[in-house]
Write a protein that holds these residues in place. Sequence first.
Motif, PDB file in Angstrom:
ATOM      1  N   ASP A   1      23.039 -25.549 134.004  1.00 54.55           N
ATOM      2  CA  ASP A   1      22.407 -24.927 135.292  1.00 54.55           C
ATOM      3  C   ASP A   1      21.189 -25.891 135.810  1.00 54.55           C
ATOM      4  N   ALA A   2      20.858 -26.233 134.984  1.00 51.56           N
ATOM      5  CA  ALA A   2      19.284 -26.478 135.686  1.00 51.56           C
ATOM      6  C   ALA A   2      19.165 -28.576 135.467  1.00 51.56           C
ATOM      7  N   GLY A   3      20.643 -29.054 135.641  1.00 50.85           N
ATOM      8  CA  GLY A   3      20.693 -30.267 135.415  1.00 50.85           C
ATOM      9  C   GLY A   3      20.720 -31.289 135.042  1.00 50.85           C
ATOM     10  N   VAL A   4      19.741 -30.809 133.806  1.00 53.68           N
ATOM     11  CA  VAL A   4      19.837 -31.777 132.587  1.00 53.68           C
ATOM     12  C   VAL A   4      20.478 -32.218 131.559  1.00 53.68           C
ATOM     13  N   ALA A   5      21.696 -31.133 131.359  1.00 52.07           N
ATOM     14  CA  ALA A   5      22.796 -30.980 130.074  1.00 52.07           C
ATOM     15  C   ALA A   5      22.500 -32.053 129.065  1.00 52.07           C
TER      16      ALA A   5
ATOM     17  N   ALA B   1      20.407 -34.672 129.163  1.00 53.46           N
ATOM     18  CA  ALA B   1      19.393 -35.454 128.690  1.00 53.46           C
ATOM     19  C   ALA B   1      18.879 -34.169 127.055  1.00 53.46           C
ATOM     20  N   ILE B   2      19.732 -33.793 126.726  1.00 52.69           N
ATOM     21  CA  ILE B   2      18.881 -32.898 125.539  1.00 52.69           C
ATOM     22  C   ILE B   2      20.895 -33.174 124.809  1.00 52.69           C
ATOM     23  N   THR B   3      19.915 -33.512 123.435  1.00 49.20           N
ATOM     24  CA  THR B   3      20.863 -32.986 122.271  1.00 49.20           C
ATOM     25  C   THR B   3      21.037 -31.368 121.616  1.00 49.20           C
ATOM     26  N   TRP B   4      21.668 -30.992 120.843  1.00 43.61           N
ATOM     27  CA  TRP B   4      22.046 -30.038 120.784  1.00 43.61           C
ATOM     28  C   TRP B   4      22.700 -30.262 119.094  1.00 43.61           C
ATOM     29  N   VAL B   5      21.755 -29.156 118.318  1.00 44.79           N
ATOM     30  CA  VAL B   5      22.514 -29.338 117.176  1.00 44.79           C
ATOM     31  C   VAL B   5      22.523 -28.013 116.729  1.00 44.79           C
ATOM     32  N   GLU B   6      23.426 -27.792 115.664  1.00 44.16           N
ATOM     33  CA  GLU B   6      23.802 -26.033 114.933  1.00 44.16           C
ATOM     34  C   GLU B   6      23.198 -26.703 113.778  1.00 44.16           C
TER      35      GLU B   6
END
Length: 213
Positions: A83-87, A89-94
């Motif tokens: 939604d913020a337009g930065v998908a 730019a971010i690494t997601w880690v579980e």
Amino acid sequence: MVGKRVYDWMYRVWAPWDAVGIRTELRGLVESGRVTPQTHQTAIDLGCGTGANVVYLAEQGFDATGVDFSPVALDKARARAVDAGVADAITWVEGDLLADHIDGLLPTYDLLVDFGVLDDFQGEDRARMAATIRRLSHPGSEVVFWCFHAARSDLPLFSMEGPSRLYPGLEPHEVGELFADDFDIERLPEPPPSTNFACFLLTRHGGADPSTN
């Protein structure tokens, strides 16, 4: 600390801390120019929840990573980033922040953020979380660290609005015991001591060369 299933359920139904959004202490450090992507290129939010802080960091130009053990929270965080337009730019880690190693993370980060994770642990788990912070930092790294903070004897037996003797957070001496050997410790002016909350800026000793970590 309550278990992963409880957190998953809360993130599905109602997690009260979600309403806080971007933390004012983090925003203040960034907007004042004290913490910038030019001086702290890589940033990680430890226990990122639904991603308000890490999305904000990505919007400001940081190379941002969010780690949490709740897949429900991470799904919501990814949607927030879209939604913020930065998908991208971010690494997601579980991952489990108490583990000795978490796949998918960089060896160290310039900026680490912990809002209410370390103080959620007790005893040996608290020491293990502090060890994770040390392991993921290098000389010159800074840590924005928020916690419940008061002497247990000064707290009410029970409270729905903050720390209590049943859920005390960190006592004042514990911050130094956990971090003084490796970090310079600065208590930020907000929140004030009268609130029984505290936010610290920790700076790792030894300059800014990660190769010496």
